[in-house]
Write an enzyme that holds these catalytic residues in place. Structure first.
Site, PDB file in Angstrom:
ATOM      1  N   CYS A 138       0.832  -1.206   0.000  1.00  0.00           N
ATOM      2  CA  CYS A 138       0.000   0.000   0.000  1.00  0.00           C
ATOM      3  C   CYS A 138       0.867   1.257   0.000  1.00  0.00           C
ATOM      4  O   CYS A 138       1.382   1.661   1.046  1.00  0.00           O
ATOM      5  CB  CYS A 138      -0.923  -0.006   1.217  1.00  0.00           C
ATOM      6  SG  CYS A 138      -1.963   1.466   1.307  1.00  0.00           S
ATOM      7  N   CYS A 141      -0.413   4.126   2.145  1.00  0.00           N
ATOM      8  CA  CYS A 141      -0.183   3.954   3.586  1.00  0.00           C
ATOM      9  C   CYS A 141       1.289   4.192   3.937  1.00  0.00           C
ATOM     10  O   CYS A 141       1.597   4.825   4.938  1.00  0.00           O
ATOM     11  CB  CYS A 141      -0.518   2.537   4.043  1.00  0.00           C
ATOM     12  SG  CYS A 141      -1.966   1.800   3.315  1.00  0.00           S
ATOM     13  N   ASP A 142       2.183   3.666   3.152  1.00  0.00           N
ATOM     14  CA  ASP A 142       3.588   3.594   3.573  1.00  0.00           C
ATOM     15  C   ASP A 142       4.564   4.430   2.746  1.00  0.00           C
ATOM     16  O   ASP A 142       5.739   4.518   3.114  1.00  0.00           O
ATOM     17  CB  ASP A 142       4.050   2.117   3.524  1.00  0.00           C
ATOM     18  CG  ASP A 142       3.255   1.248   4.490  1.00  0.00           C
ATOM     19  OD1 ASP A 142       2.856   1.779   5.545  1.00  0.00           O
ATOM     20  OD2 ASP A 142       3.029   0.069   4.189  1.00  0.00           O
TER      21      ASP A 142
END
Ligand code: NDP
Length: 315
Positions: A138, A141-142
């Site tokens: 992701c 997200c990261d």
């Protein structure tokens, strides 16, 4: 009724942000929900080490910690949270009948499906070894953790293209590894990728291995070994992060042929609601959303599902 038979007004299947938020709302509406957590209690976020984009955590938080907080909050309002899996469900008549792997048979007046989706992985050993330590599925997200660094992403669809352009805004360089010489992504996304200066296409290659270092108690990725599918030649791309974007699979197998789904297996919900094709069955989170796939949007739809279940039950 045998001791293995139980009844609930609201059965919640799955324990990611959608499931727990549905539980909090359903419990506060006096539905005394019963939740089966599923194979991966806490859902996909439990594989994320830091979450910086969920509102309300000014310093960020860890995925497992956030899911533990959500569980505590759901239990504070008397959600019956159970470790285990719903293995079968009959949605053809009401009450709905679900069977769990703990031997229980549950009669449910309403069902909220929040079973999520699972990222597809390449299936190489080093990918799981470094998962959460430089390997991620992701970018939204990261990606932030790789600001100014070099990263690689594998995949040639819209997800990979979208994530590569997202990463390109943060990172120094993005290698996009694709097994063919043509992207599957839409023409618009292809053009974005191919016109972004710091995305370098690595055509006709597949990742063979993620390489890294073990530092003290931690680990970090230092590169990815890729192989030319035509010549068999291998090379190592030096990167700090490796993103896998080869698609997701919604966790809908037990509902197959009972609920309307799209051709990728995502549950169809009515516009602006969580109503599925069966009255009394609601779907929230990634199991019905392949576009946004964020914890906060999943939580939002979990809230909607509980409100809609409560209104439907009392109508
Ligand atoms: P896709 O299935 O469309 O693409 C997966 C990609 O990964 C393909 O390029 C495929 O290669 C590659 N791949 C699959 N398995 C492997 C493997 N084992 N090794 C190497 N490469 C592999 O998945 P997406 O998640 O990209 O998209 C899913 C759906 O969601 C699509 O319909 C897409 O259009 C949609 N979507 C829409 C968005 C939007 O509209 N904004 C955003 C994101 C997704 P190959 O091409 O060779 O098969």
């Amino acid at each position: 009724m045998s001791e293995n038979n139980e009844k609930t007004k609201c059965l919640i299947i799955g324990s990611g942000p959608a499931g727990y938020t549905a539980a909090i709302y359903a419990a506060r509406a006096d539905l005394s929900p019963m939740m089966y957590q599923g194979l991966q209690p806490g859902g996909q976020l439990t594989t994320t080490t830091e979450i910086d984009n969920f509102p309300g955590y000014p310093e960020g938080t860890g995925g497992p910690e956030m899911m533990e907080d959500l569980k505590k909050q759901a239990e504070r309002f008397d959600t019956d949270v159970r470790w285990g899996l719903i293995t079968e469900i009959d949605l053809s008549k009401r009450p709905f009948i679900a069977k769990a792997d703990d031997g229980k048979v549950i009669e449910a007046d309403s069902v909220i499906i929040a079973t999520g989706a699972s990222a597809k992985w390449l299936g190489i050993e080093s990918e799981s070894e470094y998962n959460g330590y430089g390997v991620s599925a992701c970018a939204t997200c990261d990606g932030f953790f790789y600001k100014g660094k070099d990263v690689a992403i594998v995949g040639g669809g819209d997800t990979a293209a979208e994530e590569a352009t997202y990463l390109a805004k943060l990172c120094n360089k993005v290698y996009m590894i694709h097994r063919r010489d043509e992207l599957r992504a839409s023409k618009a996304m292809q053009s974005k990728v191919l016109n972004t200066a710091n995305i370098e296409m690595v055509w006709n290659h597949v990742p063979l291995e993620v390489v890294g270092e073990k530092e003290g108690f931690g680990k970090k990725v230092t590169g990815v070994v890729v192989q030319d599918v035509k010549s068999g030649k291998q090379k190592t791309l030096k990167v700090d992060g490796f993103f896998v974007a080869i698609g997701h699979k919604p966790n809908t197998d037990i509902f197959a042929s009972q609920l309307e789904m799209d051709d990728m297996g995502y549950i169809k919900t009515k516009p602006d609601s969580t109503y599925t094709s069966i009255e009394g069955v609601f779907a929230a989170g990634d199991v019905q959303d392949h576009v946004f796939r964020q914890a906060v949007t999943a939580a939002g739809s979990g809230c909607m599902a509980a409100i809609e279940a409560e209104r439907w039950l009392s109508s």
